[in-house]
Design an enzyme around this catalytic site. Structure first.
Site, short mmCIF file in Angstrom:
data_model
loop_
_atom_site.label_atom_id
_atom_site.label_comp_id
_atom_site.label_asym_id
_atom_site.label_seq_id
_atom_site.Cartn_x
_atom_site.Cartn_y
_atom_site.Cartn_z
N LYS A 168 50.12 92.32 -20.24
CA LYS A 168 49.89 92.17 -18.80
C LYS A 168 49.10 93.38 -18.30
O LYS A 168 49.64 94.46 -18.15
CB LYS A 168 51.21 92.02 -18.07
CG LYS A 168 52.01 90.80 -18.52
CD LYS A 168 53.36 90.73 -17.84
CE LYS A 168 54.12 89.49 -18.31
NZ LYS A 168 54.55 89.60 -19.70
N TRP A 228 46.85 88.34 -17.63
CA TRP A 228 47.34 88.22 -18.99
C TRP A 228 46.19 88.34 -19.99
O TRP A 228 45.10 87.79 -19.78
CB TRP A 228 48.01 86.87 -19.21
CG TRP A 228 49.37 86.77 -18.57
CD1 TRP A 228 50.05 87.75 -17.91
CD2 TRP A 228 50.20 85.60 -18.53
NE1 TRP A 228 51.25 87.28 -17.47
CE2 TRP A 228 51.38 85.97 -17.83
CE3 TRP A 228 50.08 84.31 -19.00
CZ2 TRP A 228 52.41 85.07 -17.60
CZ3 TRP A 228 51.12 83.41 -18.78
CH2 TRP A 228 52.27 83.78 -18.09
#
Length: 559
Positions: free
Chosen positions: A444, A449
């Protein structure tokens, strides 16, 4: 209230014994070939296998084993292990396959949790049994899968009898009718690899096992047939070898068992000798096989298809198999809790008409569900996400061979009737699944992501890279940034700068790792998956070059 109209069909339960009975009756002369622990090649037929499985059932009943009790196995892929699959489950007991690659304390915990009554083991695991036996009070006896002449000499006195498998079954005549049992009864018990906490047991039923075998055999799944000679490299102690020991008898395929020798040279020679057309295994095994082909300058003459799963198949590996050796790769995904098959990357007629590179991109994904499995991806709020190939979400599944709860656990893991897999994925408009990460492995960075699997796949395509792992490292600005951990190919060299430059144009700029670390080997789980938890611990104090002298500031979105 109107009484529902019932069908007027025979009530024949779906039981595991029906698979081996079918093979013995209709493919009785088909061979089962095994490279034995004793060193030789053993050959017999499905007809022989069923008779010896019945002898084992008789022997276990004579030892006092009752239906529902668990019988453990610590064994490689071989004909005696196959007999245990059917001899144990066939009379109503539960065949519990145990992964011998786990730590001894973990194996002892599993045996005790399952309350195994007897444990069948290959003689290579005699030193392990020496360690386990004193820790397993429920086990009434240890059965060595060999004859009296090859019984192992144990280093310590076992607290219970050491028995010879061949002696036990030789005392029985095999004149045994498989009993009629309810298809909802338990058939097999498989434990997860326990990468976090103790392993958890998945208890399959006869019904789920037979349905899974049907599903696995479909043309757009594993596509096994009586014309195939199949060599399962995936171990029989790893989620029932992905169902091949059940799908092969169902279809009448010849089986070739490799035993304990899974190196590239041994596999290649056995495949060639037995005319193997089909195989299945994890990427780490195929890496060794491909290296042997290259070093020995040899090619396959009969192998046509292979299933690759267990962890994501690197696109570079798929391309080498197909472009250099003409072997079709079937990319698959599943898990212990799913018996294990869930998706396979097989194309529809329409998809097969698309440009070759578009077809290849589809087949590099984990694929489409087979009948018997449904799937969805959900966001943090639990709501379904679109199948647009872009939205990342937690993958949930359901179906008749997906667990409802874990063995010995009262609480169900299901969420609104769906099993949360722990994988993060996208699903595209074609319905093709793409696993981007395990939820605990996703990186993250600045609120976005990064798929560690996609980063690894780029590295694997570099000619100097043997293995790659991508993990998150702490970063004062972005929270986490990717660190690439590399094992070089023997005799080859590559620098940090060369590897990072290799990413240009292949991924988004902000996905490119911040640093590269070179190691001699990567840690793997007992099933061949990368142990990223260990890597994260190993590099916990690693300082990324981009993390030095970073001023305090808000966390802007990546660009």
């Amino acid at each position: 209230m109107t009484t529902p109209l019932l069908g007027q069909m025979m009530d024949v339960p779906l039981t595991v014994s029906s698979l081996i009975a079918h093979a013995a009756r209709h493919f009785g002369a088909t061979e089962i070939v095994s490279r034995r622990i004793e060193g030789d090649i053993h050959r017999y037929t499905y007809r022989d296998c069923e008779k010896r499985a019945k002898q084992l059932a008789q022997a276990l009943i004579a030892l006092g084993v009752a239906p529902g009790e668990r019988i453990g196995t610590l064994a490689w892929n071989g004909y005696r292990h196959l007999e245990a699959y059917y001899g144990v489950a066939g009379f109503g007991a539960v065949c519990h396959t145990i992964n011998p690659r786990l730590f001894p304390d973990q194996i002892a915990w599993i045996i005790n949790d399952a309350q195994d009554r007897y444990v069948l083991f290959d003689t290579t695991f005699a030193p392990l049994v020496d360690i386990l036996a004193p820790q397993c009070p429920h086990v009434r006896g240890w059965i060595a899968l060999t004859d009296e002449a090859h019984l192992p000499k144990m280093q310590t006195a076992l607290p219970v009898p050491l028995l010879s498998y061949e002696t036990l079954i030789a005392a029985q005549d095999g004149a045994f009718d498989w009993p009629r049992i309810e298809e909802s009864q338990a058939s097999y018990l498989c434990y997860t690899s326990g990468t976090t906490g103790n392993p958890k047991g998945a208890l399959y039923s006869h019904r789920s096992t037979v349905l899974h075998a049907f599903g696995a055999s479909l043309p757009d799944a594993m596509s096994l047939s009586a014309r195939d000679s199949v060599l399962p490299v995936v171990p029989m102690f790893h989620v029932n070898a992905w169902g091949i020991p059940h799908a092969a008898p169902l279809t009448g395929a010849k089986i070739v068992f490799p035993g304990k020798d899974l190196d590239g040279k041994s596999l290649y020679e056995l495949m060639e000798a037995e005319g193997v057309t089909y195989s299945a295994g994890v990427p780490t095994v195929w890496l060794g096989l491909l290296c042997h082909l290259k070093d020995a300058k040899v090619r396959f003459t009969t192998l046509k298809r292979t299933v690759i799963g267990g962890s994501a198949c690197p696109p570079a590996m798929l391309r080498v198999f197909e472009d250099e050796y003409g072997i079709e790769v079937i990319h698959a995904w599943g898990m212990t809790e799913m018996s294990p098959l869930g998706t396979l990357a097989k194309l529809t007629w329409e998809q097969s008409q698309r440009p070759p590179e578009e077809q290849r991109r589809l087949r590099e994904k984990q694929g489409h569900v087979m009948f018997g499995v449904d799937m969805k991806i959900v966001g943090a709020d639990g709501k379904d996400l679109p199948w647009d190939g872009v939205a990342f979400g937690d993958l949930h599944v359901r179906g008749p061979w997906v667990i409802q709860r874990y063995f010995q656990k009262e609480e169900s893991p299901l969420i609104d009737g769906w099993f949360p897999t722990g994988d993060v994925a996208t699903i595209d408009p074609d319905g093709f699944l793409h696993i981007t990460d395990r939820s605990k492995d996703v990186i993250k960075s600045g609120g976005e992501w990064i798929s560690s699997i996609d980063v690894e796949n780029v590295a694997i395509a570099h000619p100097a890279v043997a293995e790659a792992a991508c993990i998150a490292c702490a970063h004062p600005k972005w929270t986490e940034r990717p660190l690439l951990v590399i094992v070089k190919r023997p005799g080859m060299d590559v620098t940090r700068e060369e590897l990072l430059a290799f990413y240009e144009g292949k991924v988004a700029k902000w996905w490119i790792p911040d640093d590269v670390a070179f190691v001699d080997e990567l840690p793997h789980t007992a099933t061949g998956k990368l142990q990223k938890l260990k890597l994260r611990e190993q590099f916990r104090t690693h300082i990324l070059p981009t993390a030095v002298d970073v001023p305090d500031c808000p966390f802007p979105e990546p660009s």
